[in-house]
Design a protein around this motif. Structure first.
Motif, PDB file in Angstrom:
ATOM      1  N   SER A 153     -93.433  58.597   8.600  1.00  0.00           N
ATOM      2  CA  SER A 153     -93.583  57.825   9.868  1.00  0.00           C
ATOM      3  C   SER A 153     -94.271  56.402   9.605  1.00  0.00           C
ATOM      4  O   SER A 153     -93.743  55.361  10.113  1.00  0.00           O
ATOM      5  CB  SER A 153     -93.945  58.479  11.104  1.00  0.00           C
ATOM      6  N   VAL A 154     -95.302  56.406   8.798  1.00  0.00           N
ATOM      7  CA  VAL A 154     -96.148  55.223   8.702  1.00  0.00           C
ATOM      8  C   VAL A 154     -95.416  54.360   7.754  1.00  0.00           C
ATOM      9  O   VAL A 154     -95.196  53.162   8.003  1.00  0.00           O
ATOM     10  CB  VAL A 154     -97.358  55.834   8.119  1.00  0.00           C
ATOM     11  N   VAL A 155     -94.636  55.056   6.764  1.00  0.00           N
ATOM     12  CA  VAL A 155     -93.766  53.735   5.977  1.00  0.00           C
ATOM     13  C   VAL A 155     -92.825  53.267   6.731  1.00  0.00           C
ATOM     14  O   VAL A 155     -92.573  52.091   6.575  1.00  0.00           O
ATOM     15  CB  VAL A 155     -93.189  54.786   4.726  1.00  0.00           C
ATOM     16  N   LEU A 156     -91.958  53.829   7.655  1.00  0.00           N
ATOM     17  CA  LEU A 156     -91.077  53.168   8.533  1.00  0.00           C
ATOM     18  C   LEU A 156     -91.492  52.438   9.424  1.00  0.00           C
ATOM     19  O   LEU A 156     -90.958  51.371   9.643  1.00  0.00           O
ATOM     20  CB  LEU A 156     -90.094  54.223   8.980  1.00  0.00           C
ATOM     21  N   LYS A 157     -92.707  52.578  10.178  1.00  0.00           N
ATOM     22  CA  LYS A 157     -93.312  51.772  11.067  1.00  0.00           C
ATOM     23  C   LYS A 157     -93.812  50.393  10.330  1.00  0.00           C
ATOM     24  O   LYS A 157     -93.546  49.460  10.805  1.00  0.00           O
ATOM     25  CB  LYS A 157     -94.517  52.270  11.799  1.00  0.00           C
ATOM     26  N   ARG A 158     -94.320  50.520   8.961  1.00  0.00           N
ATOM     27  CA  ARG A 158     -94.760  49.403   8.631  1.00  0.00           C
ATOM     28  C   ARG A 158     -93.358  48.570   7.919  1.00  0.00           C
ATOM     29  O   ARG A 158     -93.346  47.352   7.886  1.00  0.00           O
ATOM     30  CB  ARG A 158     -95.514  49.650   7.277  1.00  0.00           C
ATOM     31  N   ALA A 160     -90.734  48.304   9.474  1.00  0.00           N
ATOM     32  CA  ALA A 160     -90.097  47.762  10.778  1.00  0.00           C
ATOM     33  C   ALA A 160     -90.790  46.382  11.084  1.00  0.00           C
ATOM     34  O   ALA A 160     -90.248  45.337  11.486  1.00  0.00           O
ATOM     35  CB  ALA A 160     -89.992  48.864  12.029  1.00  0.00           C
ATOM     36  N   GLN A 161     -92.122  46.385  10.579  1.00  0.00           N
ATOM     37  CA  GLN A 161     -92.895  44.843  10.829  1.00  0.00           C
ATOM     38  C   GLN A 161     -92.649  43.996   9.684  1.00  0.00           C
ATOM     39  O   GLN A 161     -92.997  42.674   9.996  1.00  0.00           O
ATOM     40  CB  GLN A 161     -94.288  45.658  10.609  1.00  0.00           C
ATOM     41  N   THR A 162     -91.951  44.400   8.585  1.00  0.00           N
ATOM     42  CA  THR A 162     -91.930  43.505   7.545  1.00  0.00           C
ATOM     43  C   THR A 162     -90.498  43.286   6.812  1.00  0.00           C
ATOM     44  O   THR A 162     -90.575  42.446   5.974  1.00  0.00           O
ATOM     45  CB  THR A 162     -93.153  43.965   6.191  1.00  0.00           C
ATOM     46  N   ILE A 163     -89.609  44.075   7.396  1.00  0.00           N
ATOM     47  CA  ILE A 163     -88.439  44.215   6.662  1.00  0.00           C
ATOM     48  C   ILE A 163     -87.941  42.709   6.784  1.00  0.00           C
ATOM     49  O   ILE A 163     -87.824  42.004   8.066  1.00  0.00           O
ATOM     50  CB  ILE A 163     -87.478  45.242   7.616  1.00  0.00           C
ATOM     51  N   THR A 276    -101.632  51.536   7.171  1.00  0.00           N
ATOM     52  CA  THR A 276    -101.573  52.848   8.214  1.00  0.00           C
ATOM     53  C   THR A 276    -102.672  52.054   9.306  1.00  0.00           C
ATOM     54  O   THR A 276    -102.186  52.310  10.432  1.00  0.00           O
ATOM     55  CB  THR A 276    -102.507  53.956   7.810  1.00  0.00           C
ATOM     56  N   ALA A 277    -103.298  51.234   9.186  1.00  0.00           N
ATOM     57  CA  ALA A 277    -104.263  50.606  10.102  1.00  0.00           C
ATOM     58  C   ALA A 277    -103.406  49.631  10.788  1.00  0.00           C
ATOM     59  O   ALA A 277    -103.829  49.317  11.926  1.00  0.00           O
ATOM     60  CB  ALA A 277    -105.528  49.892   9.395  1.00  0.00           C
ATOM     61  N   LEU A 278    -102.373  49.194  10.109  1.00  0.00           N
ATOM     62  CA  LEU A 278    -101.450  48.237  10.959  1.00  0.00           C
ATOM     63  C   LEU A 278    -100.387  48.608  11.841  1.00  0.00           C
ATOM     64  O   LEU A 278     -99.592  47.987  12.285  1.00  0.00           O
ATOM     65  CB  LEU A 278    -101.009  47.195   9.880  1.00  0.00           C
ATOM     66  N   CYS A 279    -100.312  49.849  11.676  1.00  0.00           N
ATOM     67  CA  CYS A 279     -99.131  50.590  12.494  1.00  0.00           C
ATOM     68  C   CYS A 279     -99.333  51.354  13.732  1.00  0.00           C
ATOM     69  O   CYS A 279     -98.771  52.239  14.114  1.00  0.00           O
ATOM     70  CB  CYS A 279     -98.520  51.636  11.368  1.00  0.00           C
ATOM     71  N   GLU A 280    -100.613  50.980  14.315  1.00  0.00           N
ATOM     72  CA  GLU A 280    -101.004  51.781  15.542  1.00  0.00           C
ATOM     73  C   GLU A 280    -100.888  50.945  16.656  1.00  0.00           C
ATOM     74  O   GLU A 280    -100.987  49.502  16.625  1.00  0.00           O
ATOM     75  CB  GLU A 280    -102.303  52.267  15.468  1.00  0.00           C
TER      76      GLU A 280
END
Length: 280
Positions: A153-158, A160-163, A276-280
């Motif tokens: 989940s964390v990998v995918l959230k991150r 989504a921010q950078t793709i 992880t700290a960037l995905c909350e």
């Protein structure tokens, strides 16, 4: 159980842990945690502990109750589980009543763990996963206000921010001792996210080349973003260079500062924890 990596200032120098965030990653074979000082926006401590997978729960319990960093009270605690039993379910098909069935079909019903769910913004997906029940109870009791997620989940959230909104194939690779998290994206869409275990450098390239073959990926064109505990002078990295032409080592997020002791390690080593700290 042994400490493989350790970066920290003396605990006594942190006057108020309530001004810091704690990020913890737990797997069957390791526990990793980092401390973020919110006032300075700086990571000030990190510890990576190798666990005996046959006695991992007892080792985690010992760390949770006796590690001087983990015993403190923090502003926010985030726990990321990295266990293999995970199913990504498209939003329209998600039904909480089918979570256990989906996991049992994929992985069998021998493990009677705790079933958790992450809603993954930006992907219209739910991550349904299972973790050891005793471990989740331990961490939930010790961190009653903790936020719990799965590594995928964390990998995918991150992501989504950078793709990048470009056509083509990209892959995220996060290395740990003897295992590799692999996520493949095509034209911005997720194709597969999976963990491979390996013992040799050839094992790594076998898994990656097999994935590329199944998804009809051109090894000469796919862009690989590599992070984690991989030495760029290792046999594994040399093997990657034989088959893949576009490899980029990830770096620590520029959004944070880092204790000078972090400079002793390559910039890509712990970026998954920082992300992880960037995905909350």
């Amino acid at each position: 159980m042994n400490v493989a990596y350790q970066i920290q200032v003396p605990v006594s120098e942190i006057e108020d842990a309530a001004q810091c965030n704690l990020y913890v990653e737990v797997a069957a074979d390791h526990l990793l945690f980092g401390i973020l000082d919110n006032n300075k926006h700086e990571f000030i401590a990190l510890q990576y502990v190798n666990l005996d997978k046959y006695n991992a729960f007892n080792h985690c319990k010992e760390l949770i109750y006796h590690n001087e960093w983990l015993a403190r009270s923090y502003n926010k605690v985030t726990v990321v589980y990295y266990f293999p039993e995970s199913v990504l379910v498209p939003g329209p098909l998600f039904d909480t009543g089918l979570n256990k069935t989906a996991l049992d079909i994929m992985y069998g019903d021998l493990n009677k763990g705790e079933i958790l769910t992450d809603d993954i913004p930006g992907w219209n997906l739910y991550n349904v996963y299972r973790v050891p029940a005793a471990l989740h109870q331990l961490l939930g009791a010790h961190f009653p206000k903790g936020h719990f997620y799965h590594a995928y989940s964390v990998v995918l959230k991150r992501k989504a921010q950078t793709i990048k909104k470009t056509e083509g194939d990209e892959a995220t690779l996060i290395f740990y001792p003897n295992k590799l998290l692999f996520a493949l994206f095509r034209n911005g869409g997720l194709q597969i996210i999976q963990t491979f275990e390996y013992e040799t450098a050839e094992d790594v390239t076998y898994h990656l080349l097999n994935a590329c073959r199944q998804f009809e990926v051109n090894c000469g064109q796919i862009a690989l973003s590599v992070s984690g505990l991989l030495d760029d002078h290792s046999s594994v990295y040399s093997e990657l260079l034989k088959y893949f032409l576009h490899i980029e080592l990830d770096e620590r997020p520029a959004e944070f500062k880092y204790n000078g002791a972090f400079d002793e390690y390559p910039l890509h080593f712990f970026s998954s924890l920082f992300n992880t700290a960037l995905c909350e």
